[in-house]
Design an enzyme around this catalytic site. Structure first.
Site, PDB file in Angstrom:
ATOM      1  N   CYS A 254       9.686  -9.566   3.947  1.00 26.66           N
ATOM      2  CA  CYS A 254       9.447  -9.586   5.399  1.00 26.66           C
ATOM      3  C   CYS A 254       9.388 -11.044   5.844  1.00 26.66           C
ATOM      4  CB  CYS A 254       8.194  -8.815   5.784  1.00 26.66           C
ATOM      5  SG  CYS A 254       6.696  -9.409   5.007  1.00 26.66           S
TER       6      CYS A 254
ATOM      7  N   LYS B 111       6.676   2.195   1.302  1.00 19.66           N
ATOM      8  CA  LYS B 111       8.036   2.426   0.800  1.00 19.66           C
ATOM      9  C   LYS B 111       8.040   3.423  -0.351  1.00 19.66           C
ATOM     10  CE  LYS B 111       9.332  -2.019   2.593  1.00 19.66           C
ATOM     11  NZ  LYS B 111       7.967  -2.570   2.800  1.00 19.66           N
TER      12      LYS B 111
ATOM     13  N   PRO C  82       0.797  -1.234   0.000  1.00 19.88           N
ATOM     14  CA  PRO C  82       0.000   0.000   0.000  1.00 19.88           C
ATOM     15  C   PRO C  82       0.828   1.283   0.000  1.00 19.88           C
ATOM     16  CG  PRO C  82       0.088  -0.883   2.201  1.00 19.88           C
ATOM     17  CD  PRO C  82       0.877  -1.838   1.343  1.00 19.88           C
TER      18      PRO C  82
END
Ligand SMILES: C[S@@+](CC[C@H](N)C(=O)[O-])C[C@H]1O[C@@H](n2cnc3c(N)ncnc32)[C@H](O)[C@@H]1O
Length: 674
Positions: free
Chosen positions: A497, A378, A375
């Protein structure tokens, strides 16, 4: 993850994010979480004291066995952490995640009583809140003070009350821990020379199946005993029992105690020595600190901090490694609904999500591709570092998620970004020649189990085939989209992640094998553990040392992986579309990059942290640069129509320059002359 799970968790005052635990060697696994077992034990003891029977069925490996511990005092008037704007980076994230903010009706942030909070607020209020003008006069963060001054003053301004509370809490906890240890020593064999690790059978030889709270505590004791034995096998192991027996026991107990599938528990267990593995599993039971990133396109961190402190938020800088992060301790207002939030002065973003962008180090006026952007945590960070100049292409294959990305871009005042909706596998056919590319890849999310506990059980072997396969194809697309001859860049950052080797080192090694025109370079990040160069019989290129791993137990951030490549030449024709099944070199195989000398490439463009900005709040456009692109486009269009760009554009230019120019530079004919 829906809001419910997150909301149900009370956010205790978290320890600060700790980059001081920089460890270069994996073997130097920090004993940073020695406190953790105590904490958990305390939680259980509290449960036992409260007579709360822990779900014994959970021990049959369903869900999380230990109920979240309720705060002893009810929390009032405190607002909980909303979900991060970038919450759950894994591709499993749902649309709910995109909403990203929690406006009303959430649980309390922290477990302090109203009285405590009042005291603290009064305390901080006397320093800061009520004396707004004084503080401003003193210049809490003056323009010329250095970073350490800034951090000290911010801390001093709102942390006094907090630190007193922490001192008290620590004293109580120490006393409790001591009492528990004494109590535990009576019940268990911890104090013995050689721990007798418990059996799975009761005294009559029947298997223990339905464990209750006490059993759970015993299970934990067995787990810690097993780890102790594995840590000093020669001296502590029982006679006749092999190391692998103890290891198998540990795996079983981890599954039962924390509620993991055996498949995933084993995968994670293999990443660490036993003691560190225990710390990792423990850390996954604790929420990470709530962090916000200052949007430097709109404000300065010191101004934002001041405003939020005035609203009753207790915060401090996230650490010396970032000039834009603020760690939130407690808040009396919903962080996803403050006027500053709505005005785009900050975004809720996990601290580890800063790292890939810092490694990318985008420069002003560059062309940057964010391949999997939604979303937009970054992307908006990249835009801030580029001060809204140059051009970012923010792509995501999920249209729904791309809508959330657009929302964040608007809220944060990003003006240099074009959102697109392709499968990133289609790059560079869609567009290439980028100065830098970020591939924050879709992944299994094993680094964010504290946020999404469903990962413990819902990841299968098929996922760990499918995801790395996709990641490998995406990383080749990322490399091929970069302009190796870029004057300022030529860099690719790959991040996930997840903490699994399949999704990280193996993908990087695959890229090195398939693209001999790239090299790994230093990430420029000041903390993080080195990536693996060997793992379970596999050997990776030595430069994998330059990649960085982040773990919740080591740094109190989400688990993350960051690798940075420099592209040094065009992709050779014979490499395009190369589609090997497994790019990892085994002990017998030689990596195709092994014979290539590893020259040193350093990104000359440093990580320009965006703490301080000059000029307008909104960066600005580079008109000259824009004009060049517009003209190039016009010329191409005219050529396509069969017209001579020079003739047409030259005429238009003269017109634009005014009548005098037409006379002077014209063909001798005055305006209107035929
Ligand atoms: C880890 S999340 C990205 C988070 C984002 N970088 C941020 O900081 O907010 C991974 C994203 O990859 C997207 N994705 C999955 N497969 C993709 C593909 N083939 N091409 C482009 N995006 C993809 C998912 O929709 C998801 O939004």
């Amino acid at each position: 993850m829906g809001q419910g799970r997150r909301m149900a968790r009370k956010q205790a005052i978290p320890p600060p994010l700790d980059e001081s635990l920089v460890t270069r060697k994996r073997k130097d696994a920090p004993a940073a979480r020695v406190e953790e077992p105590k904490r958990k034990r305390r939680a259980e003891v509290r449960e036992l004291k409260a007579g709360g029977a822990v779900n014994g069925g959970a021990l049959k490996s369903k869900g999380r066995p230990v109920k979240p511990v309720k705060p002893t005092k009810p929390a009032k008037k405190v607002v909980p952490p909303p979900m991060s704007d970038d919450e759950i980076d894994s591709d499993d994230a749902t649309d709910d995640d995109l909403v990203g903010v929690n406006v009303t009706g959430l649980d309390a942030l922290g477990s302090a009583s109203e009285d405590e909070l009042d005291d603290e607020f009064h305390e901080s209020g006397s320093d800061v809140v009520d004396s707004d003008t004084d503080v401003r006069k003193m210049g809490m963060w003056s323009e010329d003070e250095d970073d350490s001054d800034i951090e000290e003053k911010l801390t001093a301004a709102n942390i006094e009350g907090l630190s007193r509370k922490l001192d008290m809490q620590k004293a109580i906890e120490d006393a409790e821990a001591q009492a528990e240890l004494e109590e535990a020593a009576l019940h268990t064999n911890i104090a013995g020379d050689k721990p007798k690790v418990l059996d799975d059978e009761d005294d009559e030889g029947k298997p223990i199946t339905n464990l209750h709270a006490q059993d759970l505590q015993l299970l934990r004791t067995r787990l810690t005993d097993t780890i102790r034995v594995l840590g000093d096998f020669k001296n502590l192991a029982e006679e006749g029992r092999s190391r692998s027996e103890y290891k198998a026991q540990m795996l079983k107990d981890i599954c039962a105690y924390y509620g993991y599938s055996e498949f995933l528990a084993e995968k994670l267990l293999n990443l660490f020595p036993p003691q560190e593995a225990f710390a990792f599993f423990e850390a996954n039971e604790q929420p990470r600190p709530v962090v916000i990133r200052t949007n430097t396109l709109r404000t300065h961190r010191r101004e934002l901090a001041q405003t939020l402190i005035n609203r009753g938020v207790q915060l401090e800088p996230v650490g010396k490694w970032s000039k834009v992060g603020l760690q939130i301790f407690e808040s009396q207002v919903p962080l996803g609904a403050t006027p500053e939030y709505l005005a785009g002065h900050y975004i809720l973003q996990a601290a580890s999500s800063f790292l890939p962008v810092m490694a990318l180090a985008p420069q002003e006026n560059e062309r940057v591709l964010d391949m999997a952007a939604a979303p937009g945590g970054k992307t908006t960070h990249i835009a801030a570092l580029m001060k809204n100049t140059g051009c970012i292409f923010a792509n995501d294959s999920n249209k729904q998620r791309a809508k959330g990305l657009i929302g964040n871009i608007h809220r944060l005042g990003v003006k240099n970004t074009i959102v697109c909706n392709y499968s990133a596998l289609e790059f560079p056919k869609v567009m290439g020649g980028f100065d830098r590319v970020l591939l924050d890849a879709p992944c299994s999310g094993t680094g964010v189990i504290a946020k999404d506990a469903s990962v413990k059980t819902n990841k299968t072997e098929a996922d760990f085939m499918r995801l790395p396969h996709l990641q490998k194809q995406l990383i080749l697309a990322a490399i091929d989209s970069v302009d190796h001859s870029s004057k300022t860049g030529g860099y690719i950052v790959y991040s996930t992640c997840s903490v699994t080797v399949e999704e990280n080192e193996q993908v990087v090694q695959y890229a090195l094998n398939k693209r001999p025109n790239v090299r790994l370079v230093e990430t420029g990040l000041t903390f993080g553990k080195e990536g693996f160069t060997r793992y379970m019989g596999k050997i990776f290129h030595p430069s994998l040392k330059m990649t960085r791993r982040y773990y919740p137990h080591a740094f109190n951030v989400d688990g993350f992986f960051v690798a940075k490549f420099k592209k040094i030449a065009v992709t050779p024709m014979n490499a395009v579309g190369a589609n090997g099944v497994n790019g990892v070199s085994s002990t017998n195989e030689k990596s195709s990059t092994e014979n290539i000398t590893q020259e040193e490439y350093v990104d000359k463009a440093p990580i320009t942290e965006d703490g301080e900005k000059e000029g307008s709040d909104f960066g600005g456009w580079d008109e000259e640069e824009d004009q060049k692109y517009i003209e190039r486009h016009q010329r191409a269009q005219l050529r396509r129509k069969g017209k001579n760009p020079k003739a047409v554009l030259g005429k238009a230019k003269m017109k634009a320059q005014g009548p005098e120019n037409e006379i002077v530079k014209g063909s001798g004919k005055e305006k209107g002359e035929k």
